[in-house]
Scaffold this active site. Structure first.
Site: not given
Ligand code: IPE
Ligand code: IPE
Ligand code: MG
Length: 255
Positions: A35, A39, A82-83, A209
């Site tokens: 994650d 950011r 959920e993505n 989480r």
């Molecule tokens: C969790 O990250 C899913 C992956 C790393 C693929 P998210 O960025 O989607 O999680 P939330 O929405 O902050 O819980």
């Molecule tokens: C993790 O990085 C990658 C995926 C969930 C696919 P994020 O895209 O969730 O990055 P943040 O949480 O917005 O920084």
């Molecule tokens: Mg994220």
């Protein structure tokens, strides 16, 4: 279990990662919630895609480090169920990066006897990506040096629902009695059925989480949260997490 486990298996002798002292107790199975790509990009005033590209570089780096360290199994959360809520363009970018990874990096992992596995229903992706994933799975299926698992369109609650449906079907057909639905029977229906038990779950970017990841499997895993954003995660960071793991006392409810 010691650092040289992979070497004991007699396959593609790994170069031990320098930061983990010899003799350190290694986790068999490490899973990472990767994650913080967005950011990482925002801090640099770059588009989110730049963060995802840097995240893909981190995948390569960390997968190599895991392999060289002799980890038996590395599971990476690449795309959650959920993505799909994200903008269409971002989903297309992430799919393109997955395809790029398979096209450019799979051969290296295959040459190093790494087996690729997928958890989650990857059939939801565009047909060309599904086809590439399937070819990659088939190509590396017989490799037995280590396993790299990619979680694609994965959601733990959905995985448990699918497992429950499969068990219910077996009960309905008379093949299984209700009392035979044991914890082992449930585990055997999960996408992770043939993987080693989860030892260590890492989440980057400071969030604490699980985001619907490996809810069943995490029962006795050690949890490790780091402020580091995923694109900044590297071999050193993985070795540090493994070092912290080695210092943990796992009691499983006993003394
Ligand atoms: C969790 O990250 C899913 C992956 C790393 C693929 P998210 O960025 O989607 O999680 P939330 O929405 O902050 O819980
Ligand atoms: C993790 O990085 C990658 C995926 C969930 C696919 P994020 O895209 O969730 O990055 P943040 O949480 O917005 O920084
Ligand atoms: Mg994220």
């Amino acid at each position: 279990m010691i650092l040289s486990r992979a070497r004991l298996r007699g396959k593609a002798a790994p170069v031990p990662a320098p930061a983990v002292p010899q003799g350190t107790e290694l986790p068999r199975h490490v899973a990472i919630i990767m994650d913080g790509n967005g950011r990482w990009a925002a801090r640099r005033k770059l588009p989110r895609l730049a963060g995802h590209k840097a995240g893909a570089d981190a995948v390569r780096r960390v997968a190599r480090a895991a392999r060289d360290m002799g980890l038996e199994c590395l599971t990476l959360y690449a795309f959650s169920s959920e993505n799909w809520k994200r903008p269409e363009q971002e989903i297309a970018d992430l799919t393109a990066l997955l395809k790029h990874f398979i096209a450019n990096d799979l051969d290296e992992f295959h040459a190093n006897n790494v087996r690729l596995r997928v958890i989650g229903d990857y059939h939801a992706f565009e047909p060309s990506a599904v086809e590439m994933v399937e070819r990659a799975l088939a190509k590396t299926a017989a490799n037995d040096g280590s396993t790299m698992v990619i979680a694609l369109n994965y959601g733990s609650q959905n995985e448990l629902a699918r497992a429950t449906q499969a068990l219910a079907r077996r009960v309905a057909s008379g093949e299984l009695r209700p009392e035979e639905i044991t914890t082992d029977a449930i585990a055997a229906e999960l996408d992770t059925a043939d993987l080693p038990p989860l030892d260590l779950l890492i989440r980057t970017s400071g969030e604490q989480r699980l985001s619907n990841f490996l809810l069943w499997q995490v029962a006795y895993a050690e949890l490790y949260f780091t402020e580091k954003l995923w694109p900044d995660f590297d071999a050193e960071a993985l070795a540090e997490a493994c070092k912290v793991f080695a210092g943990r006392q796992r009691r499983y409810g006993g003394l």
